[in-house]
Design an enzyme around this catalytic site. Sequence first.
Site, mmCIF file in Angstrom:
data_model
loop_
_atom_site.group_PDB
_atom_site.id
_atom_site.type_symbol
_atom_site.label_atom_id
_atom_site.label_comp_id
_atom_site.label_asym_id
_atom_site.label_seq_id
_atom_site.Cartn_x
_atom_site.Cartn_y
_atom_site.Cartn_z
ATOM 1 C CB ALA A 181 -0.913 0.002 1.218
ATOM 2 N NE ARG A 204 -2.929 6.565 -13.550
ATOM 3 C CZ ARG A 204 -3.496 5.456 -14.022
ATOM 4 N NH1 ARG A 204 -4.550 5.521 -14.800
ATOM 5 N NH2 ARG A 204 -2.988 4.275 -13.713
ATOM 6 C CG ASP A 259 -3.885 -0.384 -5.489
ATOM 7 O OD1 ASP A 259 -3.740 -1.619 -5.389
ATOM 8 O OD2 ASP A 259 -3.186 0.313 -6.247
ATOM 9 N N GLY A 280 9.567 -0.418 -6.211
ATOM 10 C CA GLY A 280 8.917 -1.526 -6.900
ATOM 11 C C GLY A 280 8.246 -2.497 -5.951
ATOM 12 C CB THR A 281 5.641 -5.085 -6.591
ATOM 13 O OG1 THR A 281 6.323 -5.621 -7.742
ATOM 14 C CG2 THR A 281 4.518 -4.177 -7.084
ATOM 15 C CB ALA A 319 -52.940 26.397 21.686
ATOM 16 C CG ASN A 337 -51.562 14.983 20.236
ATOM 17 O OD1 ASN A 337 -51.692 14.236 19.278
ATOM 18 N ND2 ASN A 337 -51.538 16.302 20.112
HETATM 19 C C1 UD1 Z 1 1.913 -4.926 -10.919
HETATM 20 C C2 UD1 Z 1 2.579 -6.206 -11.403
HETATM 21 C C3 UD1 Z 1 1.911 -6.667 -12.694
HETATM 22 C C4 UD1 Z 1 0.444 -6.872 -12.477
HETATM 23 C C5 UD1 Z 1 -0.191 -5.613 -11.908
HETATM 24 C C6 UD1 Z 1 -1.601 -5.897 -11.489
HETATM 25 C C7 UD1 Z 1 4.920 -6.091 -10.715
HETATM 26 C C8 UD1 Z 1 6.307 -5.769 -11.126
HETATM 27 N N1 UD1 Z 1 3.982 -5.936 -11.627
HETATM 28 O O1 UD1 Z 1 2.180 -3.942 -11.879
HETATM 29 O O2 UD1 Z 1 2.495 -7.873 -13.129
HETATM 30 O O3 UD1 Z 1 -0.189 -7.228 -13.673
HETATM 31 O O4 UD1 Z 1 0.518 -5.150 -10.749
HETATM 32 O O5 UD1 Z 1 -2.239 -4.693 -11.155
HETATM 33 O O6 UD1 Z 1 4.695 -6.458 -9.589
HETATM 34 N N2 UD1 Z 1 3.536 -0.781 -4.533
HETATM 35 C C9 UD1 Z 1 4.252 -0.527 -3.387
HETATM 36 N N3 UD1 Z 1 5.530 -0.116 -3.483
HETATM 37 C C10 UD1 Z 1 6.150 0.052 -4.692
HETATM 38 C C11 UD1 Z 1 5.413 -0.194 -5.840
HETATM 39 C C12 UD1 Z 1 4.114 -0.622 -5.745
HETATM 40 O O7 UD1 Z 1 3.734 -0.652 -2.281
HETATM 41 O O8 UD1 Z 1 7.337 0.427 -4.679
HETATM 42 C C13 UD1 Z 1 2.153 -1.235 -4.426
HETATM 43 C C14 UD1 Z 1 1.149 -0.245 -5.017
HETATM 44 O O9 UD1 Z 1 0.669 0.629 -4.012
HETATM 45 C C15 UD1 Z 1 0.044 -1.172 -5.526
HETATM 46 C C16 UD1 Z 1 0.786 -2.431 -5.896
HETATM 47 O O10 UD1 Z 1 2.004 -2.419 -5.179
HETATM 48 O O11 UD1 Z 1 -0.873 -1.470 -4.515
HETATM 49 C C17 UD1 Z 1 1.034 -2.556 -7.396
HETATM 50 O O12 UD1 Z 1 1.818 -1.479 -7.829
HETATM 51 P P1 UD1 Z 1 1.697 -0.897 -9.286
HETATM 52 O O13 UD1 Z 1 2.676 0.188 -9.420
HETATM 53 O O14 UD1 Z 1 0.285 -0.586 -9.595
HETATM 54 O O15 UD1 Z 1 2.181 -2.150 -10.160
HETATM 55 P P2 UD1 Z 1 1.948 -2.362 -11.685
HETATM 56 O O16 UD1 Z 1 3.045 -1.695 -12.417
HETATM 57 O O17 UD1 Z 1 0.581 -2.034 -12.068
#
Ligand code: UD1
Length: 452
Positions: A7, A13, A100, A76-77, A418, A372
């Site tokens: 999260a 956006r 999200d 990144g994720t 009244a 009443n």
């Molecule tokens: C990610 C996936 C993609 C998948 C898609 C589904 C990866 C590399 N890619 O892409 O394969 O199809 O989701 O929606 O995992 N987040 C963090 N920290 C970060 C980056 C992201 O907490 O540094 C969280 C975001 O808040 C979100 C989720 O991870 O809840 C996904 O992040 P987002 O940037 O939307 O990933 P996508 O590029 O859409």
Amino acid sequence: MNIVILAAGMGKRMQSALPKVLHPLAGKPLLSHVIDTARQLSPTRLCVIYGHGGEQVPQLLQAHDLSFAKQEPQLGTGHAVMQAVPQLDDHTPTLILYGDVPLTTATSLQRLLDSAGQDKLGILTVNLGNPTGYGRIVREKGAITRIVEQKDAQPAELEINEINTGIMVAPTAALKQWLARLSNNNAQGEYYLTDIVASAVAAGVAVVSAQPDHEWETHGVNSKVQLAELERIHQRNLAHALLEQGVTLADPARIDIRGTLTCGRDVSIDVGCVFEGDVSLADGVRIDANCVIHNTSIGARSHIRPYSHFENAVVGAECIIGPYARLRPGTVLAEDVHIGNFVEVKNSEIAAHSKANHLTYVGDSTVGSRVNIGAGTITCNYDGVNKSRTIIEDDVFVGSATQLIAPIRVGKGATLGAGTTLTKDAPADKLTVSRAKQITVDNWQRPVKIKK
Ligand code: UD1
Ligand code: MG
């Protein structure tokens, strides 16, 4: 099982100062929907990765069963999941959810957990007509070999319709090793969680997939447009559940439930009603159009007429309320109470068979049975400093346009004439009236217009 909820994303956006995951869907933050679903799976650890918007997320959502880890900066994720590593128990799998993506059901997640068991890597996937933007599931002879992100994909890979929803479950000890080896050598310069799939395949760990019951379970929110779309999907689902249960809805597209609405048998609800918090409607309750009802219970066969607004109230059985009635916090109505148009009740109990049908304020009052209250009656509960109570005993008749200056008591069976301004207690069974004596002036003439 460990559960990690990602999260930390920016949510640019959304065009808002509020972190994306705190935007409400059905009156509740997106992230809270995910946390509540996670709880249904009884995790032993539940960790939220937050970042953008800083401390608002843990401040707002802190709970005894939740831990928080900050990801700063967001790389990144994969990097996001790394922040949870110290909190994850190696002996049980780790499920990764997105903060999200609010509408995934526990049933679909359980299906993924069942297919992955203790030692496989499981991915929740769906086939999309238009897979643009998502990571694609690459298979060889049916077996998943890796996930390729849109921006890194070859033209042939872009044709793949099966996508990564982002929701995964992995054996934890192995996950930790795979995360440690991630690199950011890709089109976005990010540590991709999705790269653990190729690592699992290389390590001989089976990779399996499961599909959710509905595509909308995997929809995420990146903009207000998507938030509004998911809100409609969610409201439609809630409305359909009510219909299945036998509730009559004049139009399932025109009801909003922001909380929990519990209905008995033969309840009917007209268009434009909003239910917030915990609302319960007993058997046979009828709610007319455009009512807003917040944290209130309504007893059997009561009829709420249009444009009424209730907040933290208790309504007994067989009541008739509205149109245009306002019940404020602390209102408790017994059975067969009638509250009519432009009547406001606050912090008051009204006993059975009593009526206040027109243009009245009843505040900080205790009203007996069969009372009443005439049109335009005001309980004057506030002297500018303190609030005081008005007590009206059983069988009282309050004449129209009466003011009761609290603290005050009207004895059982009393009648107030009244126009009375009651400043002293009124004795039982007697007529009390305060009124300037009526006079008629003989020989009086209306002024006539003076001609200039
Ligand atoms: C990610 C996936 C993609 C998948 C898609 C589904 C990866 C590399 N890619 O892409 O394969 O199809 O989701 O929606 O995992 N987040 C963090 N920290 C970060 C980056 C992201 O907490 O540094 C969280 C975001 O808040 C979100 C989720 O991870 O809840 C996904 O992040 P987002 O940037 O939307 O990933 P996508 O590029 O859409
Ligand atoms: Mg995304």
